[in-house]
Design a protein around this motif. Structure first.
Motif, mmCIF file in Angstrom:
data_model
loop_
_atom_site.group_PDB
_atom_site.id
_atom_site.type_symbol
_atom_site.label_atom_id
_atom_site.label_comp_id
_atom_site.label_asym_id
_atom_site.label_seq_id
_atom_site.Cartn_x
_atom_site.Cartn_y
_atom_site.Cartn_z
ATOM 1 N N ARG A 6 48.111 44.758 1.226
ATOM 2 C CA ARG A 6 48.323 44.981 2.689
ATOM 3 C C ARG A 6 49.548 45.717 2.777
ATOM 4 N N GLY A 7 49.403 47.060 3.503
ATOM 5 C CA GLY A 7 50.617 47.964 3.521
ATOM 6 C C GLY A 7 50.787 49.045 2.390
ATOM 7 N N LYS A 8 51.312 49.983 2.842
ATOM 8 C CA LYS A 8 51.481 51.205 1.774
ATOM 9 C C LYS A 8 52.206 51.040 0.493
ATOM 10 N N THR A 9 53.259 50.113 0.686
ATOM 11 C CA THR A 9 54.191 49.601 -0.139
ATOM 12 C C THR A 9 53.521 49.022 -1.304
ATOM 13 N N VAL A 14 34.167 51.781 0.070
ATOM 14 C CA VAL A 14 33.888 52.147 1.644
ATOM 15 C C VAL A 14 35.234 52.194 2.205
ATOM 16 N N LEU A 15 35.584 53.344 2.721
ATOM 17 C CA LEU A 15 36.854 53.770 3.591
ATOM 18 C C LEU A 15 36.648 53.667 5.034
ATOM 19 N N VAL A 29 42.891 56.362 5.989
ATOM 20 C CA VAL A 29 42.208 55.281 5.859
ATOM 21 C C VAL A 29 43.006 54.155 6.096
ATOM 22 N N ARG A 30 42.486 53.307 7.047
ATOM 23 C CA ARG A 30 42.938 52.014 7.430
ATOM 24 C C ARG A 30 42.682 50.753 6.737
ATOM 25 N N GLU A 31 41.629 50.851 6.246
ATOM 26 C CA GLU A 31 41.045 49.741 5.281
ATOM 27 C C GLU A 31 39.911 50.156 4.364
ATOM 28 N N SER A 32 40.130 49.782 3.075
ATOM 29 C CA SER A 32 38.932 50.236 2.070
ATOM 30 C C SER A 32 38.699 48.995 1.424
ATOM 31 N N TYR A 33 37.182 49.008 1.013
ATOM 32 C CA TYR A 33 36.653 47.947 0.263
ATOM 33 C C TYR A 33 36.023 48.385 -1.027
ATOM 34 N N ILE A 82 45.054 48.102 4.725
ATOM 35 C CA ILE A 82 44.411 46.822 3.934
ATOM 36 C C ILE A 82 43.409 47.387 2.951
ATOM 37 N N PHE A 83 43.741 47.030 1.726
ATOM 38 C CA PHE A 83 42.722 47.422 0.450
ATOM 39 C C PHE A 83 42.193 46.330 -0.143
ATOM 40 N N HIS A 84 41.194 46.103 -0.450
ATOM 41 C CA HIS A 84 40.481 45.171 -1.038
ATOM 42 C C HIS A 84 39.605 45.712 -2.640
ATOM 43 N N SER A 85 40.023 44.999 -3.665
ATOM 44 C CA SER A 85 39.188 45.415 -4.850
ATOM 45 C C SER A 85 39.181 44.284 -5.864
#
Length: 120
Positions: A53-56, A101-102, A110-114, A35-38
């Motif tokens: 959400r998700g690598k794709t 923040v990883l 990395v499971r989540e990044s902000y 899950i990647f937030h930016s």
């Protein structure tokens, strides 16, 4: 807990991957269900949630970023360690200060990044 040596090596490899603009090299750092937030997600994809959400989905976002920005250069200013996370403070592509923040899973992926951008 992450050691200073492992963290320094990790950040060096992470920055080099982004600067290489090699999608597979970048995505190798992230879990399949990341899950990647930016705020940049909201800007590039017009998705106000600012989240993929998700690598794709992350692949599509990073690919778009590589297309929009000709040259990627990160200047790392500081790295802070947590129990299962690190915060990387760097100057981003446009010279803006960024803190990313990883959060890692038990395999060091990395499971989540902000991502946070300075307001000026």
């Amino acid at each position: 807990m992450l050691t200073m040596e492992k963290t320094a090596d990790y950040v060096k490899r992470w920055v080099a991957a982004f600067e290489s603009k090699d999608l597979d090299r970048v995505l190798a750092f992230y879990t399949d269900d990341v899950i990647f937030h930016s705020p940049l997600i909201a800007r590039l994809s017009h998705d106000p949630s600012g989240t993929v959400r998700g690598k794709t989905a992350l692949r599509a976002y990073v690919k778009k970023g590589f297309e929009v920005f000709d040259h990627i250069k990160f200047t790392v200013l500081d790295v802070l360690r947590g129990v299962d996370s690190i915060a990387i403070h760097y100057k981003g592509i446009t010279g803006t200060h960024v803190v990313e923040v990883l959060f890692f899973d038990h395999n060091g992926m990395v499971r989540e990044s902000y991502v946070h951008y300075a307001s000026s």
